[in-house]
Design a protein around this motif. Structure first.
Motif, mmCIF file in Angstrom:
data_model
loop_
_atom_site.group_PDB
_atom_site.id
_atom_site.type_symbol
_atom_site.label_atom_id
_atom_site.label_comp_id
_atom_site.label_asym_id
_atom_site.label_seq_id
_atom_site.Cartn_x
_atom_site.Cartn_y
_atom_site.Cartn_z
ATOM 1 N N LYS A 225 -3.526 -31.304 -5.660
ATOM 2 C CA LYS A 225 -2.503 -31.482 -6.695
ATOM 3 C C LYS A 225 -3.065 -31.166 -8.077
ATOM 4 N N LEU A 226 -4.278 -31.648 -8.356
ATOM 5 C CA LEU A 226 -4.895 -31.383 -9.648
ATOM 6 C C LEU A 226 -5.189 -29.894 -9.823
ATOM 7 N N THR A 227 -5.579 -29.238 -8.738
ATOM 8 C CA THR A 227 -5.830 -27.796 -8.797
ATOM 9 C C THR A 227 -4.558 -27.033 -9.137
ATOM 10 N N ILE A 228 -3.446 -27.434 -8.561
ATOM 11 C CA ILE A 228 -2.171 -26.770 -8.837
ATOM 12 C C ILE A 228 -1.747 -26.995 -10.285
ATOM 13 N N ILE A 229 -1.954 -28.218 -10.786
ATOM 14 C CA ILE A 229 -1.625 -28.483 -12.192
ATOM 15 C C ILE A 229 -2.436 -27.556 -13.098
ATOM 16 N N HIS A 230 -3.719 -27.421 -12.794
ATOM 17 C CA HIS A 230 -4.578 -26.533 -13.587
ATOM 18 C C HIS A 230 -4.097 -25.086 -13.509
ATOM 19 N N MET A 231 -3.735 -24.639 -12.310
ATOM 20 C CA MET A 231 -3.265 -23.263 -12.147
ATOM 21 C C MET A 231 -1.959 -23.033 -12.886
ATOM 22 N N ASN A 232 -1.048 -23.979 -12.818
ATOM 23 C CA ASN A 232 0.228 -23.833 -13.518
ATOM 24 C C ASN A 232 0.025 -23.722 -15.027
ATOM 25 N N LEU A 233 -0.884 -24.515 -15.560
ATOM 26 C CA LEU A 233 -1.190 -24.424 -16.993
ATOM 27 C C LEU A 233 -1.814 -23.075 -17.319
ATOM 28 N N LEU A 234 -2.705 -22.632 -16.467
ATOM 29 C CA LEU A 234 -3.402 -21.370 -16.694
ATOM 30 C C LEU A 234 -2.443 -20.185 -16.650
ATOM 31 N N LEU A 235 -1.454 -20.262 -15.762
ATOM 32 C CA LEU A 235 -0.546 -19.134 -15.560
ATOM 33 C C LEU A 235 0.744 -19.252 -16.363
ATOM 34 N N GLY A 236 0.947 -20.383 -17.020
ATOM 35 C CA GLY A 236 2.168 -20.565 -17.800
ATOM 36 C C GLY A 236 3.383 -20.840 -16.941
ATOM 37 N N LEU A 237 3.180 -21.469 -15.778
ATOM 38 C CA LEU A 237 4.286 -21.776 -14.872
ATOM 39 C C LEU A 237 4.721 -23.232 -15.052
ATOM 40 N N SER A 238 5.899 -23.527 -14.520
ATOM 41 C CA SER A 238 6.392 -24.895 -14.562
ATOM 42 C C SER A 238 5.462 -25.810 -13.779
ATOM 43 N N GLU A 239 5.247 -27.015 -14.292
ATOM 44 C CA GLU A 239 4.333 -27.936 -13.621
ATOM 45 C C GLU A 239 4.861 -28.396 -12.270
ATOM 46 N N ASN A 240 6.151 -28.158 -12.009
ATOM 47 C CA ASN A 240 6.735 -28.542 -10.727
ATOM 48 C C ASN A 240 6.571 -27.468 -9.656
ATOM 49 N N THR A 241 5.962 -26.336 -10.027
ATOM 50 C CA THR A 241 5.793 -25.242 -9.066
ATOM 51 C C THR A 241 4.629 -25.547 -8.124
ATOM 52 N N VAL A 242 4.899 -25.523 -6.835
ATOM 53 C CA VAL A 242 3.857 -25.723 -5.824
ATOM 54 C C VAL A 242 3.323 -24.347 -5.432
ATOM 55 N N LEU A 243 2.053 -24.123 -5.669
ATOM 56 C CA LEU A 243 1.455 -22.804 -5.447
ATOM 57 C C LEU A 243 0.756 -22.741 -4.096
ATOM 58 N N GLU A 244 0.880 -21.588 -3.480
ATOM 59 C CA GLU A 244 0.203 -21.343 -2.201
ATOM 60 C C GLU A 244 -0.563 -20.039 -2.328
ATOM 61 N N ALA A 245 -1.884 -20.095 -2.143
ATOM 62 C CA ALA A 245 -2.722 -18.913 -2.277
ATOM 63 C C ALA A 245 -2.611 -18.026 -1.045
ATOM 64 N N ASP A 246 -2.687 -16.731 -1.267
ATOM 65 C CA ASP A 246 -2.688 -15.757 -0.176
ATOM 66 C C ASP A 246 -4.113 -15.656 0.373
ATOM 67 N N SER A 247 -4.291 -15.987 1.629
ATOM 68 C CA SER A 247 -5.641 -16.061 2.196
ATOM 69 C C SER A 247 -6.217 -14.704 2.577
ATOM 70 N N SER A 248 -5.397 -13.644 2.562
ATOM 71 C CA SER A 248 -5.866 -12.345 3.068
ATOM 72 C C SER A 248 -7.060 -11.822 2.273
ATOM 73 N N ILE A 249 -7.074 -12.081 0.951
ATOM 74 C CA ILE A 249 -8.157 -11.544 0.125
ATOM 75 C C ILE A 249 -9.491 -12.185 0.469
#
Length: 445
Positions: A225-249
């Motif tokens: 949860k804390l990682t997602i909050i950090h990512m949302n701030l970094l990317l300028g997204l809404s704090e309610n956005t749940v992010l899922e990383a693409d594992s292929s890379i």
């Protein structure tokens, strides 16, 4: 048996494709699958640091504009109204045959008014404007390169944050899977204990391990949860956005090439190294700017004066035009320090270039060998998983045949989980290490 999955470990663990559990959902959340390319694009677009750096470019452009504006004609207007007492005026000029004498007592002057308009346009100022603009343009180019270098740092930080997002996802997934297996084991052990096939102490060990895994899962979910909050701030997204990383890379690795090639690329592509070279050009031009005081200044001048002294004189249209030359002889002994400072600045930048070259060599070498190490760790952790899986299979068979203790079985289970977590962490760290290598070489995109 206590699982050694501490909170500190979770932050460095790769974590897979599992959505963050919704925390007491009193508000709507949206899920977004994010590729690394998307993350980099968003971070560059919304980076407050880059927005601040852009202002430095604006200031550099305004500096060029200011120098150009100083070349434009200057225009001044002044006017005065003076109220006078009754002065004694003795005019030493012939006032005509009807004059009563040399005394000016018949003149009553109580006020005076005048207005003045002056204009000046510099024609030559010792090349001060020419070299000043040239130096300012070099500095503007250097500032742009600084911004490009900061951009590479923003990208590298984004890659590291994206890696942490992947780690936290995989941690939640792997620990959740392990918790399900622990719960199944506890259910199985309860049945055995009821039938008298298992000591209660062994059941308690399994339940204790289940509790430890539950705590590890809570930590993993919290870190996610804390990682997602950090990512949302970094990317300028809404704090309610749940992010899922693409594992292929994280499942493919680039060839490391040679350290010499990477260093050559760094010398050709590092923006900070190029910016230093541009600043050296600007500093060399600044020497010429400092020497401009040794030359005279020439300007085209013009003026208009209107004067009115009631009862005495009225001059409505006194105009003048000409050339003005100014030469400060004292500049021969006053400009030495300024010129010496400009030359010292050039020497400073040359020394800085050598220091920067050494730092680039160290940074590239460190990043290169860290990437090589990260790839080797993946190989080692891959073999460790095979060994841990085989060890758990053998230990489980022995346990089912009462050849090993419950403690040995639980230890094998922990080792198997830890090996999987280590492998996912190594994959994410390898991607970060390669991007760091690209960043130190000035090739990151």
């Amino acid at each position: 048996m206590k699982i050694t999955l501490r909170k500190r470990d979770m932050l460095s663990i790769p974590v897979g494709i599992v959505l963050m559990l919704l925390s007491s959902g009193s508000f709507a959340q949206t899920t977004r699958t994010l590729t690394l390319g998307d993350a980099v694009t968003l971070s560059v677009q919304n980076s407050k640091q880059l927005q601040l750096s852009q202002k430095n470019i604006d200031l550099a452009l305004l500096n060029i504009r200011q120098i150009k504006e100083n070349q434009l004609p200057s225009l001044g207007l002044s006017a005065s109204y003076l109220r006078l007492n009754t002065p004694n005026i003795d005019l030493k000029i012939n006032r005509g045959a009807d004059s009563t004498g040399g005394s000016g007592s018949s003149l009553n002057v109580h006020q005076a008014m005048y207005g003045m308009l002056s204009a000046s346009m510099p024609l030559f100022s010792g090349f001060r404007f020419k070299y000043g603009i040239e130096s300012a343009k070099y500095l503007e180019q250097a500032v742009r390169l600084d911004v490009e270098f900061e951009r590479t740092s923003v990208i590298e930080n984004t890659v590291a944050a994206y890696s942490n997002l992947y780690k936290s996802q995989r941690a939640v997934a792997l620990v959740s899977e392990n918790l399900r297996r622990e719960q199944e084991r506890v259910t199985e052990f309860k049945n055995r204990e009821k039938n008298g096939l298992l000591a209660r102490n062994d059941l308690m060990k399994a339940q204790l391990q289940e509790s430890n895994v539950q705590l590890a899962l809570l930590n993993a979910e919290n870190d996610h949860k804390l990682t997602i909050i950090h990512m949302n701030l970094l990317l300028g997204l809404s704090e309610n956005t749940v992010l899922e990383a693409d594992s292929s890379i994280f499942n493919s690795l680039q060839d490391e090439g040679s350290a010499v090639t990477w260093e050559q690329n760094a010398m050709e592509n590092r923006k900070d190294f190029a910016a230093n070279a541009i600043r050296q050009k600007s500093a060399n031009v600044d020497i010429k700017v400092a020497k401009a005081d040794l030359y005279p200044s020439v300007a085209l001048t013009a003026g208009y004066v209107a004067l009115s002294i009631p009862g005495v004189a009225t001059i409505p249209n006194a105009m003048n035009a000409g050339l003005g030359v100014r030469y400060d002889i004292a500049s021969f002994w006053k400009s030495g320090a300024k010129i010496a400072q400009a030359k010292t600045r050039v020497e400073q930048l040359k020394t800085s270039e050598g220091i920067l070259a050494d730092r680039i060599h160290l940074e590239v070498s460190t990043a290169y060998y860290n990437y090589v190490l990260a790839k080797k760790k993946i190989e080692v952790y891959g073999r460790a998983i095979e060994q841990a899986d085989e060890n758990y299979r053998i230990t489980k068979n022995k346990f089912d045949n009462s050849l090993v203790t419950t403690t040995e079985l639980l230890d094998a289970d922990v080792a198997q989980l830890q090996s999987k977590i280590n492998l996912e962490a190594a994959k994410a760290d390898a991607v970060v290490a390669y991007k760091k290598l690209e960043q130190t070489a000035g090739l990151i995109q």
